[in-house]
Design a protein around this motif. Structure first.
Motif, PDB file in Angstrom:
ATOM      1  N   UNK A 100       0.830  -1.210   0.000  1.00  0.00           N
ATOM      2  CA  UNK A 100       0.000   0.000   0.000  1.00  0.00           C
ATOM      3  C   UNK A 100       0.864   1.259   0.000  1.00  0.00           C
ATOM      4  N   UNK A 101       1.982   1.205   0.693  1.00  0.00           N
ATOM      5  CA  UNK A 101       2.879   2.362   0.756  1.00  0.00           C
ATOM      6  C   UNK A 101       3.858   2.356  -0.422  1.00  0.00           C
ATOM      7  N   UNK A 102       4.645   1.299  -0.521  1.00  0.00           N
ATOM      8  CA  UNK A 102       5.752   1.273  -1.491  1.00  0.00           C
ATOM      9  C   UNK A 102       5.296   1.218  -2.943  1.00  0.00           C
ATOM     10  N   UNK A 103       4.306   0.405  -3.250  1.00  0.00           N
ATOM     11  CA  UNK A 103       3.899   0.284  -4.645  1.00  0.00           C
ATOM     12  C   UNK A 103       3.316   1.599  -5.167  1.00  0.00           C
ATOM     13  N   UNK A 104       2.671   2.354  -4.315  1.00  0.00           N
ATOM     14  CA  UNK A 104       2.180   3.680  -4.743  1.00  0.00           C
ATOM     15  C   UNK A 104       3.363   4.581  -5.092  1.00  0.00           C
ATOM     16  N   UNK A 105       4.398   4.536  -4.269  1.00  0.00           N
ATOM     17  CA  UNK A 105       5.589   5.361  -4.518  1.00  0.00           C
ATOM     18  C   UNK A 105       6.269   4.929  -5.817  1.00  0.00           C
TER      19      UNK A 105
END
Length: 198
Positions: free
Chosen positions: A93-98
């Motif tokens: 949820x955090x890293x893939x968005x970045x």
């Protein structure tokens, strides 16, 4: 060489599609249909299934001593699985968005439907629910990890890897330093393009 590998990967995908068609035919033979995203049996098929059901008491009584004794060890794994599920979901949820990577849809991997089978007793349904969750979470996490690997380190190992994920064959060969920078960027482009396919 890379072209030959790509052709083989394409053939494998074609065979997987053919296999899926055969599995769909097999499902028709088992007399269930899809309705509102669920497999549904006719009333008469459900009745035939119920006649084959073994009672929970008989199932427990016929289970082996070692099977019963080891069951707490099996179910104790539920706690780390839940933690893995939570942390992997938060990670993507955090890293893939970045990174601009499409998130893995958990519902495509963690599927609960065996509890609807009329020929299973309550203990068997509990066991099936556990196995569905455990294998579903592990497959879900493997897909998250494979996308992460494709983004950061799409390089094959020198040794043969058993159970490699579906992305692995497209990775750069071990030791191919000349192709590495361009290949890394190409792998990232391919991964980000998956967002556009949805």
């Amino acid at each position: 060489m890379k072209r030959d590998i790509n052709e083989l990967v394409a053939k494998i995908r074609d065979l997987e599609a053919e296999l899926e068609e055969k599995l769909i035919e097999r499902r028709r033979d088992l007399e269930y249909k899809w309705s509102h995203g669920r497999a549904v049996f006719s009333r008469e098929v459900k009745e035939r299934q119920r006649k084959l059901k073994i009672s929970a008491g008989r199932f427990f009584a016929t289970s082996g001593f070692w099977e019963i004794l080891t069951s707490p060890f099996i179910y104790a794994v539920t706690i780390p699985l839940i933690l893995l599920d939570i942390f992997a979901s938060a990670f993507q949820a955090v890293c893939f968005r970045v990174y601009g990577i499409r998130q893995v849809k958990r519902r495509e991997y963690v599927v609960f439907d065996r509890h609807r089978l009329a020929y299973l007793n309550v203990l068997q349904k509990i066991n099936c629910t556990y196995c569905a969750y455990a294998n579903g979470v592990l497959a879900y996490v493997q897909e998250i990890a494979s996308r992460t690997e494709q983004y950061w380190c799409p390089i094959k190992h020198a040794e043969r890897v058993k159970g490699a994920h579906k992305r692995y064959n497209a990775f750069l060969e071990y030791g191919d330093v000349a192709s590495y920078p361009d290949s890394l960027q190409e792998q990232r482009k391919v991964l980000k393009a998956e967002n556009e396919d949805d």
